[in-house]
Design a protein around this motif. Structure first.
Motif, PDB file in Angstrom:
ATOM      1  N   GLU A 110       0.820  -1.209   0.000  1.00  0.00           N
ATOM      2  CA  GLU A 110       0.000   0.000   0.000  1.00  0.00           C
ATOM      3  C   GLU A 110       0.852   1.256   0.000  1.00  0.00           C
TER       4      GLU A 110
ATOM      5  N   ASP B 290       2.450   1.597  -3.592  1.00  0.00           N
ATOM      6  CA  ASP B 290       1.395   1.989  -4.537  1.00  0.00           C
ATOM      7  C   ASP B 290       0.926   3.430  -4.317  1.00  0.00           C
TER       8      ASP B 290
ATOM      9  N   TYR C  48       2.461   3.171 -14.303  1.00  0.00           N
ATOM     10  CA  TYR C  48       2.674   2.257 -13.178  1.00  0.00           C
ATOM     11  C   TYR C  48       1.544   1.223 -13.151  1.00  0.00           C
TER      12      TYR C  48
ATOM     13  N   GLY D  15       0.966  -1.166 -10.819  1.00  0.00           N
ATOM     14  CA  GLY D  15       0.575  -1.640  -9.494  1.00  0.00           C
ATOM     15  C   GLY D  15       1.544  -2.712  -9.014  1.00  0.00           C
ATOM     16  N   ILE D  16       1.802  -2.738  -7.735  1.00  0.00           N
ATOM     17  CA  ILE D  16       2.819  -3.631  -7.174  1.00  0.00           C
ATOM     18  C   ILE D  16       2.468  -5.107  -7.358  1.00  0.00           C
TER      19      ILE D  16
ATOM     20  N   GLN E  98       1.387   5.358  -7.769  1.00  0.00           N
ATOM     21  CA  GLN E  98       0.189   5.602  -8.583  1.00  0.00           C
ATOM     22  C   GLN E  98       0.286   6.932  -9.329  1.00  0.00           C
TER      23      GLN E  98
END
Length: 159
Positions: free
Chosen positions: A95, A98, A107, A109-110, A102
């Protein structure tokens, strides 16, 4: 500095047991201030320390906005394997990563299955990398500090 087999497939230099890690991203237009606000949130400093402790192999980390907030650098030094380090971000602090990322262009997302390719594509290997104590891991350094503290207590009690 020596290259190992892992360095042939992943960017970054090693010094002893520690690797350098520098990423450069384009910031989405107008998102620089939103990134700054993440780092200025109340309690962020404590959360940052907790995140570093969770990862356990992280020596230091810095985020730098530059070129009038149009570019973002993330740079760290870490112990161990590159792939395991990226896995730690995905499993231990997704979290947090990200929240900042973001605001970077493209990107995914992890948790995206291609995140390691995305990271590698944005990583630039340093021209030179030096660690003052290259074979000391974060775990080694924390242990040495605990030993020093205990030894100092013994000296203080003896006097």
């Amino acid at each position: 500095m020596t290259m190992n087999a892992d360095q042939q497939s992943r960017p970054g230099l090693k010094s002893g047991r520690t690797s350098e890690f520098t990423l450069f991203f384009k910031v989405k237009p107008g998102h620089g201030q939103q990134i700054r606000e993440i780092f200025q949130q109340p309690g962020y400093e404590e959360r940052r320390k907790e995140m570093g402790a969770r990862i356990g192999t992280l020596h230091d980390a810095r985020w730098v906005l530059f070129d009038d907030d149009t570019r973002l650098m993330f740079a760290t030094n870490f112990d161990g394997d590159w792939d395991a380090y990226i896995d730690d971000f995905a499993s231990l602090i997704p979290e947090s990563f990200d929240a900042v990322m973001q605001h970077a262009e493209d990107y995914p997302g992890i948790h995206d299955p291609n995140i390691k390719d995305y990271v590698a594509a944005h990583q630039v290997t340093a021209a030179s990398y030096l660690r003052a104590i290259p074979d000391a891991t974060v775990k080694d350094l924390k242990k040495a500090l605990r030993v020093q503290e205990a030894f100092q207590r013994l000296l203080d009690e003896a006097s």
